[in-house]
Design a protein around this motif. Sequence first.
Motif, short mmCIF file in Angstrom:
data_model
loop_
_atom_site.label_atom_id
_atom_site.label_comp_id
_atom_site.label_asym_id
_atom_site.label_seq_id
_atom_site.Cartn_x
_atom_site.Cartn_y
_atom_site.Cartn_z
N MET A 57 44.86 -48.54 49.17
CA MET A 57 44.57 -49.54 50.20
C MET A 57 43.84 -48.89 51.38
O MET A 57 42.87 -49.45 51.91
CB MET A 57 45.87 -50.20 50.66
CG MET A 57 46.51 -51.12 49.63
SD MET A 57 48.03 -51.88 50.23
CE MET A 57 47.39 -52.88 51.57
N ARG A 58 44.30 -47.69 51.79
CA ARG A 58 43.64 -47.00 52.90
C ARG A 58 42.21 -46.62 52.53
O ARG A 58 41.28 -46.79 53.34
CB ARG A 58 44.43 -45.75 53.27
CG ARG A 58 45.81 -46.03 53.84
CD ARG A 58 46.42 -44.75 54.40
NE ARG A 58 47.78 -44.93 54.83
CZ ARG A 58 48.84 -44.62 54.09
NH1 ARG A 58 48.67 -44.09 52.90
NH2 ARG A 58 50.07 -44.82 54.54
N ILE A 59 42.02 -46.11 51.33
CA ILE A 59 40.69 -45.68 50.92
C ILE A 59 39.76 -46.88 50.75
O ILE A 59 38.58 -46.82 51.10
CB ILE A 59 40.78 -44.87 49.61
CG1 ILE A 59 41.42 -43.51 49.91
CG2 ILE A 59 39.42 -44.69 48.97
CD1 ILE A 59 41.59 -42.64 48.71
N ASN A 60 40.28 -48.00 50.26
CA ASN A 60 39.46 -49.21 50.14
C ASN A 60 38.98 -49.68 51.51
O ASN A 60 37.81 -50.05 51.68
CB ASN A 60 40.25 -50.32 49.46
CG ASN A 60 40.38 -50.10 47.96
OD1 ASN A 60 39.64 -49.31 47.38
ND2 ASN A 60 41.30 -50.80 47.33
N GLY B 78 36.41 -47.17 52.73
CA GLY B 78 35.16 -47.33 51.99
C GLY B 78 34.38 -48.56 52.41
O GLY B 78 33.15 -48.51 52.55
N GLN B 79 35.09 -49.66 52.63
CA GLN B 79 34.41 -50.88 53.07
C GLN B 79 33.76 -50.68 54.43
O GLN B 79 32.66 -51.16 54.69
CB GLN B 79 35.42 -52.04 53.12
CG GLN B 79 34.81 -53.40 53.41
CD GLN B 79 33.85 -53.83 52.34
OE1 GLN B 79 34.07 -53.60 51.16
NE2 GLN B 79 32.75 -54.45 52.75
N ARG B 80 34.47 -49.96 55.32
CA ARG B 80 33.91 -49.69 56.65
C ARG B 80 32.66 -48.82 56.54
O ARG B 80 31.66 -49.05 57.25
CB ARG B 80 34.96 -49.01 57.52
CG ARG B 80 34.55 -48.87 58.98
CD ARG B 80 35.74 -48.61 59.88
NE ARG B 80 36.35 -47.34 59.63
CZ ARG B 80 37.57 -47.18 59.10
NH1 ARG B 80 38.27 -48.24 58.73
NH2 ARG B 80 38.09 -45.97 58.93
N LEU B 81 32.68 -47.84 55.65
CA LEU B 81 31.51 -46.98 55.47
C LEU B 81 30.34 -47.76 54.88
O LEU B 81 29.19 -47.50 55.24
CB LEU B 81 31.87 -45.80 54.55
CG LEU B 81 32.82 -44.76 55.14
CD1 LEU B 81 33.14 -43.70 54.11
CD2 LEU B 81 32.22 -44.13 56.39
N VAL B 82 30.62 -48.68 53.97
CA VAL B 82 29.55 -49.51 53.39
C VAL B 82 28.86 -50.31 54.48
O VAL B 82 27.63 -50.41 54.53
CB VAL B 82 30.13 -50.45 52.31
CG1 VAL B 82 29.11 -51.52 51.92
CG2 VAL B 82 30.53 -49.65 51.08
N GLU B 83 29.66 -50.88 55.38
CA GLU B 83 29.08 -51.66 56.48
C GLU B 83 28.31 -50.77 57.44
O GLU B 83 27.22 -51.12 57.90
CB GLU B 83 30.20 -52.40 57.21
CG GLU B 83 30.90 -53.45 56.36
CD GLU B 83 32.10 -54.05 57.07
OE1 GLU B 83 32.40 -53.61 58.20
OE2 GLU B 83 32.75 -54.95 56.49
N ASP C 279 43.73 -37.94 47.84
CA ASP C 279 43.82 -37.27 49.13
C ASP C 279 42.53 -36.51 49.43
O ASP C 279 42.02 -36.52 50.56
CB ASP C 279 45.01 -36.31 49.13
CG ASP C 279 45.28 -35.73 50.51
OD1 ASP C 279 45.46 -36.51 51.46
OD2 ASP C 279 45.30 -34.50 50.63
N ASP C 280 41.97 -35.86 48.41
CA ASP C 280 40.71 -35.13 48.59
C ASP C 280 39.57 -36.10 48.91
O ASP C 280 38.76 -35.84 49.80
CB ASP C 280 40.40 -34.35 47.32
CG ASP C 280 39.05 -33.64 47.40
OD1 ASP C 280 38.95 -32.67 48.18
OD2 ASP C 280 38.12 -34.06 46.69
N LEU D 110 35.77 -38.88 52.66
CA LEU D 110 35.29 -40.14 53.24
C LEU D 110 35.41 -40.13 54.76
O LEU D 110 34.54 -40.66 55.45
CB LEU D 110 36.07 -41.32 52.65
CG LEU D 110 35.72 -41.71 51.21
CD1 LEU D 110 36.65 -42.79 50.71
CD2 LEU D 110 34.27 -42.17 51.11
N VAL D 111 36.50 -39.57 55.26
CA VAL D 111 36.66 -39.46 56.73
C VAL D 111 35.55 -38.59 57.31
O VAL D 111 34.98 -38.89 58.36
CB VAL D 111 38.05 -38.90 57.08
CG1 VAL D 111 38.13 -38.54 58.55
CG2 VAL D 111 39.14 -39.91 56.72
N LEU D 112 35.23 -37.47 56.62
CA LEU D 112 34.15 -36.61 57.07
C LEU D 112 32.82 -37.36 57.04
O LEU D 112 32.01 -37.26 57.97
CB LEU D 112 34.08 -35.36 56.20
CG LEU D 112 32.93 -34.38 56.49
CD1 LEU D 112 33.03 -33.86 57.93
CD2 LEU D 112 32.94 -33.23 55.51
#
Length: 302
Positions: free
Chosen positions: A85-88, A91-96, A141-142, A147-149
């Motif tokens: 859920m956190r990664i989704n 990821g959605q935020r990065l897509v935007e 986790d990796d 994704l945070v980076l």
Amino acid sequence: MQKATTPSPLRAAGQTSVFLLVIMAAALVAGGIGFWLGKYRIAEADLAAAARTAPPPAADPSAARAAADIDAVAARVGALQAEIMRINALGQRLVEMAGLDEEEFDFANPAPAGGPDEAVLHKTSVENVAQDLAKVLSELDDRKRKLVLLETLIMERDLKRHSTPEGWPLRIGGVVTSKFGYRRHPITGRRSMHKGIDIAAKHGTDIVAMADGIVIFSGRKGGYGKIVEVRHANGLETRYAHNHRNLITEGDMVRKGQVIAKLGSTGRSTGPHIHFEVRRNGEAVNPMQYLDLSKKSRVARL
């Protein structure tokens, strides 16, 4: 006529003995059966009493271990769902942020997958499932760290891009009528240094900030008339002069594309236009390098 025979005393005594033996045997059998029934009932009562007072039987070690394994797998599944859920969301935020195709990078639905029918199937154990889940959690986790980076890099890229002047200082229209450098002053006729460019447009046209920044001056200043000065990163500063009206005040934070003034002809001006100026560490530089001149109409008079 046959005579009735009278049993002899010896025969009568034998019959009596047999009868007594039969009675004794029956008594012994009955007594034995009663003894064993009584013994069985006593033993049954003793067992029941022992069952009530004795501690519960020890659990099967293998069953206890299996139950513990199942609990561990369930806990890992819960952690896995939370991480997904956190990664989704990330990821959605990065897509935007990156302006990617949301249908191609769909974080709301599982990725398409499949396989042949003749695939070899192997027996699955709780231990194998637990190991697979642990590996997936480690990989998640990796991926989350990466994704945070990536989010940080995108934000820094956007901040840098938005803090560097680029584009066009008017919402619509405008033609460059005077460039940067030495020229004949339109009012005095003397040769002088023009530290910006002039863009003619309709009176009242929206003037927009060329980058994110902070307003360091908004008011009247000599021949500039009404002027707005915005400071950006890397020692850059933009100036928007001859305005009809300023819409922001000193100390305001502005965003790239935000309307900050209305075009006019205040100060030393021969008509409606904007004097756009860029300074680096206090020194005027040619604004043309920061302008989007993709439309030919913008440089038709140069």
